[in-house]
Design an enzyme around this catalytic site. Sequence first.
Site, PDB file in Angstrom:
ATOM      1  N   GLU A 144     -25.038  61.099 -71.262  1.00  0.00           N
ATOM      2  CA  GLU A 144     -24.470  59.776 -71.075  1.00  0.00           C
ATOM      3  C   GLU A 144     -22.950  59.707 -71.229  1.00  0.00           C
ATOM      4  OE1 GLU A 144     -26.132  57.044 -70.051  1.00  0.00           O
ATOM      5  OE2 GLU A 144     -27.838  58.396 -69.825  1.00  0.00           O
TER       6      GLU A 144
ATOM      7  N   SER B 275     -58.446  28.847 -49.507  1.00  0.00           N
ATOM      8  CA  SER B 275     -59.490  27.861 -49.827  1.00  0.00           C
ATOM      9  C   SER B 275     -59.609  27.570 -51.315  1.00  0.00           C
ATOM     10  CB  SER B 275     -60.839  28.351 -49.293  1.00  0.00           C
ATOM     11  OG  SER B 275     -60.824  28.395 -47.883  1.00  0.00           O
TER      12      SER B 275
END
Length: 739
Positions: free
Chosen positions: A171, A437
Amino acid sequence: MSACLFIGAQKPGQPFRSSVQSTIETQLRHGRSQSRPNPGTKTRNPAFAAVPGGKERARIPKGGFKVSDQNDERQAEAAAHRAAHRRRLTRLAIRAGAFVLSAGVVLVALLIFVTVPKIQREMDMGPTAALAVTVLDAEGMEIGSRGGTTAPVVPLAELPPYLVKAFLATEDRRFYSHWGIDLRGIARAAWVNLRSGGFVEGGSTITQQLAKNLYLDSDRTLWRKAQEALIALWLESHMTKDEILTLYLNRVYMGAGNYGVDAAAHYYFGKSARDVSLAEAAVLAGLPKAPSRFAPTNDLALAQARANQVLDRLVDNGDLTPAEVAGARAHPAQVAERDKRDGPQYFVDWVVAEVRNRFPDAHGRLTVKTTLDPRRQSAAEDAMRAAFKNGGMKRDVGQGAFIALAPDGAVLALVGGRSYLQSQYNRATQALRQPGSAFKPVVYLAALEQGFTPFDEMEDTPVALGEWEPQNANRRYTGPVTLTEALARSINSVAVKLADRVGVSSIANAARRLGISSPIQDNLSIALGSSEVTLLELTSAYSTFADGGRHFSPYGIVEVASADGNILYTHQTEATQATDETHAREMTYMLHQVVTEGTGQRAALPDRLAAGKTGTSQNNRDAWFIGYTGNEIAGVWFGNDDNSPMKNVSGGNFAALAWHNYMAAAQTGVPPAPLAGAEGDFAVARDESSVGGLLSQIAGLFRDAPPAAAPRAEGTSGGWGSGFRRGGNSLPLGGGKPR
């Protein structure tokens, strides 16, 4: 001056021609310097001679002497114009630069004024000041945490050195040498991305990532990046490098709802971060770049490949030797067996979002007790998993969602998608889909409220409303049918005609009272479910029928407490009477017929009464089943995020079966509760002045007359009208009250 030119005496040895020329030049210079034209008087150049008409003609002396012509004057004028233009541009550039500089100063001042006080306040309150939420299920067991730290802080000195080095190598390799912003790292990342033709490496330092995690949201804007950089500089000036790194390692998001290396180590490997191996440390260090993608519980092979990249960087940086990482390569990390399920994390996200809405300025740690029933949650996850396993891939079913509610609106179970690790998008509470429906019960309720009854008849015949010609799913029409039969068979023609009778506004009003807040379209297509709703909304709407017409808003939070034990919020159950109790029982009766004789037969339960409705949108893009027993209400949805069609998947098969499997597991050992109205235990309320009431009177004349047809042989089918059963009883052909 005379037009004649006087020639001076010739100097010895000077050629005559040169002498003449020199004399002319001298006199010309003398004339230019001595003569001063009067204002308004036209002057003549002595080098020109007058000609008729007032014009001048250049006088060319002998020997070839010439005077500058008009082209020279034009060039001089052009040069002067260019010089003036350059001066104007220079002044404009100076002014623009001053404006930009001033604006930059103002923006920087504003950035500092807005950002720094907020950081100072939160830092003064300590490292736990940012909001952190711990979520408990109904039995008091922790099911997830969000924000702040999710595990006790592990000091840097207690972590394995190779774990710390793995994060730094991956990192921020220059963490201990930069001052919060690494310009060299940014340039290196830009170069790597340029060479690769895509985004491969980021330029944010660990300090910048911490700034984002602690104080900022996830918006990708220039203003947020500027705030991130400023906060990074502020952190570097107020904390040591080890303090920043410790805070980062305990706050960084590691996937699956876990924050910090210790929480992630427990989740993925069943151990503390203090005890992880080098192979496991490499997996953890590879997560921050893309936590969901590289999570070992999501794709172990991809996580191991990412871990090998981390090991490569450790070697390249000189932190470890190839021999030291050889064992980690030969024996990659494996995910620990664990009982914790990912499904509750959708519920955790939903609850935490509600907490943040209720307490926008809260700080510190809050503990939230919720309604989630762990046994029912497991049953819901199992039912969805079985559906995907048994034909999901073959039928192109990509996603699904499930929700279960108690009669008072408490959320008992919630599944927001196929995998929380793959996608945190909650399809149970956020996704708007066409219910097909499954929306028809709203239409039928509006009709009951206008005087229709479950036993009134309408014609199942083709319908045309302008250019719209909706058709039945099977393209067949059977003539007169009762409303109960029409709903059970999900007949489109009757639903549209009924909607036309009662009006779109009445249907929309009924939907609102049932708790549906999503926009309702202002056209008759809503009768077939064209208006999009969420699974939570529609399931909550059906709960009104199960609860005698009362509607309870769904909720997940029972109680919120602060870190010192103070109760900040307690849920108070409130109900509204959305419809008359008789109409609710009539709806339950009709929906019970859907399960026993209609499209929802796969949802039927052997040991208790159930009611519900199927729903399938156009081209099988959505499949729904919403139903309830006397104990609880549940809804299930299947579909694809890109709205692509599924293969032969409908509410009556895939969704109804998943609902059945859930109910069978969730209600094992639970005594059946009464389901009011399912067996016809209601008094039909008719408004004789309404259209429905008039039709009911006419139908009653025929029902009261003795049957003209010969009785059918026992065991033979009497058609749809006689096929509706209520226990051992049946509805007579043509409708009528149950006997």
